[in-house]
Motif scaffolding. Structure first.
Motif, PDB file in Angstrom:
ATOM      1  N   ASP A  75       0.825  -1.207   0.000  1.00 14.95           N
ATOM      2  CA  ASP A  75       0.000   0.000   0.000  1.00 14.95           C
ATOM      3  C   ASP A  75       0.861   1.259   0.000  1.00 14.95           C
ATOM      4  O   ASP A  75       0.531   2.250  -0.658  1.00 14.95           O
ATOM      5  CB  ASP A  75      -0.924   0.015   1.223  1.00 14.95           C
ATOM      6  N   GLU A  76       1.969   1.249   0.750  1.00 15.72           N
ATOM      7  CA  GLU A  76       2.866   2.407   0.759  1.00 15.72           C
ATOM      8  C   GLU A  76       3.463   2.631  -0.624  1.00 15.72           C
ATOM      9  O   GLU A  76       3.621   3.770  -1.078  1.00 15.72           O
ATOM     10  CB  GLU A  76       3.972   2.203   1.783  1.00 15.72           C
ATOM     11  N   PHE A  81       2.924   6.631  -5.743  1.00 14.79           N
ATOM     12  CA  PHE A  81       2.767   6.860  -7.178  1.00 14.79           C
ATOM     13  C   PHE A  81       1.404   7.450  -7.532  1.00 14.79           C
ATOM     14  O   PHE A  81       1.053   7.540  -8.701  1.00 14.79           O
ATOM     15  CB  PHE A  81       3.019   5.561  -7.955  1.00 14.79           C
ATOM     16  N   ILE A  82       0.627   7.830  -6.543  1.00 13.21           N
ATOM     17  CA  ILE A  82      -0.592   8.596  -6.810  1.00 13.21           C
ATOM     18  C   ILE A  82      -0.228  10.058  -6.642  1.00 13.21           C
ATOM     19  O   ILE A  82      -0.081  10.553  -5.528  1.00 13.21           O
ATOM     20  CB  ILE A  82      -1.724   8.204  -5.848  1.00 13.21           C
ATOM     21  N   PRO A 115       5.345  -3.941  -9.895  1.00 12.97           N
ATOM     22  CA  PRO A 115       4.235  -3.943 -10.863  1.00 12.97           C
ATOM     23  C   PRO A 115       3.005  -3.201 -10.357  1.00 12.97           C
ATOM     24  O   PRO A 115       2.378  -2.440 -11.108  1.00 12.97           O
ATOM     25  CB  PRO A 115       3.952  -5.438 -11.066  1.00 12.97           C
ATOM     26  N   ALA A 116       2.645  -3.365  -9.073  1.00  9.80           N
ATOM     27  CA  ALA A 116       1.465  -2.687  -8.529  1.00  9.80           C
ATOM     28  C   ALA A 116       1.657  -1.177  -8.534  1.00  9.80           C
ATOM     29  O   ALA A 116       0.736  -0.419  -8.834  1.00  9.80           O
ATOM     30  CB  ALA A 116       1.187  -3.183  -7.111  1.00  9.80           C
ATOM     31  N   ALA A 117       2.873  -0.721  -8.188  1.00  3.41           N
ATOM     32  CA  ALA A 117       3.141   0.715  -8.178  1.00  3.41           C
ATOM     33  C   ALA A 117       3.049   1.292  -9.581  1.00  3.41           C
ATOM     34  O   ALA A 117       2.498   2.374  -9.794  1.00  3.41           O
ATOM     35  CB  ALA A 117       4.526   0.980  -7.580  1.00  3.41           C
ATOM     36  N   GLU A 118       3.561   0.567 -10.573  1.00  3.36           N
ATOM     37  CA  GLU A 118       3.513   1.053 -11.955  1.00  3.36           C
ATOM     38  C   GLU A 118       2.081   1.112 -12.476  1.00  3.36           C
ATOM     39  O   GLU A 118       1.676   2.085 -13.121  1.00  3.36           O
ATOM     40  CB  GLU A 118       4.362   0.142 -12.845  1.00  3.36           C
ATOM     41  N   ARG A 123      -3.291   4.074 -13.622  1.00  2.56           N
ATOM     42  CA  ARG A 123      -4.732   3.897 -13.442  1.00  2.56           C
ATOM     43  C   ARG A 123      -5.382   4.943 -12.525  1.00  2.56           C
ATOM     44  O   ARG A 123      -6.592   5.092 -12.541  1.00  2.56           O
ATOM     45  CB  ARG A 123      -5.010   2.501 -12.857  1.00  2.56           C
ATOM     46  N   ILE A 124      -4.585   5.668 -11.717  1.00  2.00           N
ATOM     47  CA  ILE A 124      -5.118   6.666 -10.808  1.00  2.00           C
ATOM     48  C   ILE A 124      -4.535   8.024 -11.165  1.00  2.00           C
ATOM     49  O   ILE A 124      -3.314   8.188 -11.250  1.00  2.00           O
ATOM     50  CB  ILE A 124      -4.779   6.347  -9.337  1.00  2.00           C
TER      51      ILE A 124
END
Length: 328
Positions: A75-76, A81-82, A115-118, A123-124
């Motif tokens: 989550d951090e 990256f938002i 991958p989640a951060a990218e 997407r946000i």
């Protein structure tokens, strides 16, 4: 979790240097006794941390000690990256620096989280500007930034809203705030907090004198005081209006700052008077002065002022003036 708290303490000490135990306790929302237990745990794990008591004491890492901390959670990693208020980075000349910093953060992230951060960055998107806000005047923040970071006083030539001429002020800046796409300088003028819109600053000069801030007061503290003054400013004129239901949502959005309560939407479906009542909603507003109520004319016949009588008279006079202006 204790592990997260230990990591937070380590990062704070690396960033801030010596930090009083009571300040760490307040930041992490634990007791001072817990902080000292955490310091013992860090020391036992090999981190060279020590505490000094006394008036100027605090908790500190041994000089020169640094650690490459990459223990970010999933989550951090996403949160970094938002990018809220992207325009703020451009206004401060930090767009390129932001991109470079994020690339470094990406390289330092634990491999499973990359991958989640990218995906999050694609997407946000957070756009802090309002719809149909109109073109914004160019704002030169460089001089204001220079004074803020150099801790120097500022001399401003500043034009207030509704005034034609700029006035000269000497102020003690706390910092800059971007609110819904508008930049503000937060400063003390004669030890009193004051907001200055950056786009109304005609000129700014950094003075050689060091800034004279009130002891122990930070930017966030002053901003909270000024924000409340704006948002909680009492209205002196209570107005009741009827709004057609099909325009109610838009009316509430455009008049959110004047609302003094939830709208009364009336009874349900029916015939006769009930059906007529259901077509309208009653809304109560609060204004500072009588001329401000003229903005209700923008809704034409979809809004009717019920009271008080002086507001009905004010709108009738304004409407008559407009009619006379366009009379063939």
């Amino acid at each position: 979790m204790k592990s997260d708290r230990l990591l937070s303490i380590l990062l704070l000490l690396q960033t801030r240097g010596r930090v009083p135990a009571h300040e760490l306790a307040a930041r992490l929302e634990v007791s001072v006794r817990t902080i000292y237990r955490d310091i013992e745990a860090l020391s036992a794990s090999g981190v060279p941390v020590y505490a000094e008591r006394g008036r100027h004491g605090g908790i500190e890492l041994l000089a020169g000690f640094r650690t490459d901390v990459t223990g970010l959670t999933a989550d951090e990693s996403r949160a970094l990256f938002i990018l809220a208020a992207q325009g703020a980075h451009a206004a401060l000349g930090l767009d390129a620096a932001l991109g470079s910093a994020l690339r470094k953060v990406m390289a330092a992230l634990p491999a499973p989280h990359r991958p989640a951060a990218e995906v999050t960055s694609r997407r946000i998107l957070v756009d802090a500007t309002r719809w149909k806000g109109g073109p914004q005047p160019a704002v030169d923040l460089q001089t204001l930034q220079d004074a803020v970071f150099a801790d120097r006083r500022l001399r401003l030539r500043y034009r207030h809203s509704g005034q034609q001429r700029a006035r000269t002020y000497t102020v003690d800046p706390y910092g800059l705030v971007s609110k819904a796409g508008v930049w503000y300088l937060v400063a003390d003028r004669r030890t009193k907090p004051q907001l200055f819109r950056a786009d109304r600053v005609h000129s700014a000069t950094v003075l050689g004198d060091p800034v004279r801030r009130r002891p122990g007061v930070e930017l966030a503290d002053v901003w909270e005081v000024l924000r409340r003054q704006v948002e909680e400013r009492p209205g002196g004129l209570d107005v009741t209006v009827r709004v057609r239901r099909d325009r109610l949502d838009m009316f509430l959005r455009l008049n959110a700052s004047q609302l003094s309560g939830l709208p009364d939407t009336g009874p349900g479906d029916g015939d006769g008077e009930e059906a007529d009542a259901d077509e309208w909603a009653t809304v109560r507003l609060s204004y500072g002065v009588l001329p401000e109520t003229r903005q209700l004319l923008q809704f034409a016949d979809t809004v009717e002022v019920v009271g008080p009588p002086e507001v009905r008279a004010e709108l009738a006079a304004a409407a008559a003036s407009v009619t006379e202006l366009y009379r063939p």
